[in-house]
Write a protein that holds these residues in place. Sequence first.
Motif, PDB file in Angstrom:
ATOM      1  N   ASP A 245      -3.552  24.297  43.986  1.00  0.00           N
ATOM      2  CA  ASP A 245      -4.270  24.023  45.228  1.00  0.00           C
ATOM      3  C   ASP A 245      -3.294  23.678  46.350  1.00  0.00           C
TER       4      ASP A 245
ATOM      5  N   TYR B 163       1.207  30.113  48.245  1.00  0.00           N
ATOM      6  CA  TYR B 163       0.733  30.776  47.030  1.00  0.00           C
ATOM      7  C   TYR B 163       1.056  32.262  47.022  1.00  0.00           C
TER       8      TYR B 163
ATOM      9  N   ARG C  78      -4.125  22.215  38.530  1.00  0.00           N
ATOM     10  CA  ARG C  78      -5.057  22.360  39.651  1.00  0.00           C
ATOM     11  C   ARG C  78      -4.468  21.766  40.932  1.00  0.00           C
TER      12      ARG C  78
ATOM     13  N   ARG D  99      -1.670  26.808  47.719  1.00  0.00           N
ATOM     14  CA  ARG D  99      -2.586  27.514  48.608  1.00  0.00           C
ATOM     15  C   ARG D  99      -2.671  26.811  49.965  1.00  0.00           C
TER      16      ARG D  99
END
Length: 509
Positions: free
Chosen positions: A417, A425, A413, A420
Amino acid sequence: MQEKIIILDFGSQYTQLIARRVRELNVYCEIHPFNRIPAIDSSVRGVILSGSPFSVRDAQAPTPDLSAIRGRLPLLGVCYGAQYLAHAFGGEVQPAPSREYGRAMLTVGDAQDPLMRDLPATTQVWMSHGDTITRVPEGYGIVASTEDVRVAAYRIGGERTWGIQFHPEVYHSTDGKQLLKNFVVGICGCAQSWTSESFVESTVRELREKLGDDRVVLGLSGGVDSTVAAVLLHRAIGRNLYCIFVDSGLLRKNEFDEVLESYRDMGLNVKGVKAGEKFLADLAGVSEPERKRKIIGRDFVEVFNEEAQRIEDVRWLAQGTIYPDVIESCSVNGPSATIKSHHNVGGLPEKMNLKIVEPLRLLFKDEVRRVGRSLGISERLIGRHPFPGPGLAIRILGDVTAGKVEILQNVDRIYIDALRAAGLYDKVWQAGAILLPVKSVGVMGDERTYESCVALRAVTSTDGMTADWVHLPYEFLADVSNEIINKVRGVNRVVYDISSKPPATIEWE
């Protein structure tokens, strides 16, 4: 009737790439093994012969029956295809003095030739062959050459048949797309009408005709393929589509709830099933990768079947099969030696006595995404990285436990994250974290630690067949490593995988 180009496959590594390039011209094409030529009806506008690892002089060399094609339809032989058309009809093919591999400068000899139209007088092409055509049969005219290859391109007089000894489909052939356009559009007369919008329109119409009022069940995974298949089917048959989303306990952190909510926002009829306890119990103590895959595949079939049996009068099982899967199952060399046991929902059709519907079986992965965008599916779902069917179980090397899954979910995660947030990403084809079965010494505060190591992986690719590791910025990797070690209890070391495929695979198991 959908017009199309047929590509006859002789086993070349570039065959799928030819198909991709033709489809980029908005022309539909199909790949078929050279020894299983489909019926040539009015929808077929032309035929391309692929390259091959064989030499035309080999005893076991592929020899297609072109009697229904040659002289009747436009025909283009690429590399082996060109050598076969010369060798089989009175020409001569011999070993090249040295292997002709790499970039070469092509000189166009006949600028008026339809295949050479709008090409510059000299252009870079990509060669990849050990043989060369030393003599063409009578009636063949040379239309282009390189310094080392006199017969780089030819046309057979009185026919719409050409042969080229280079590969126009690869990136290094700078005007290769124009040459293919000359053949597919100019010579074959294709209308370039095969778009994602036309695919949606025709597929929805065909699904309505095929399925009628029948009920269909589909296993959703949260991935691009099953999502697009679901939306296409929903557009065709509405509430007669029943979707089942199984949580194996091996998904990414919060993925089950987040994806389930996304599906409901799209109006899909979805039932979520939490089955993590069963999967983890059956995986207890199992370390061997293929055994893990088999157990997960078996458990998925059992859970899915149990839920599907509760739906009355189901006639069809929908699957997100895409075109590379179809090609693999009927390739020149036969089905792949190892087909991953989790692929789609293997075993269900026989177990449930259902007919199969595969709305995406004509599409490559990038085409599936384009269709998804045409259907209005959110970019967050369409742009998702591929995720392995067995989930985090094959990113946990060794045995799988609930504790290890939680550690890896938290690491993953933070990593995803961060990609992104950094705008990275969408520049990566696939990324993920791997929990390694080793511990190492570390120092946190004033205390000695002995904890786990995780590896981060990020690759670029087109279809997963080959992949290169991504050169993520050092500053980004440093920040992610620091955040993982500070926030995930049980991890004190982070490494980055800089292996490409081949020789390594994308996943570690």
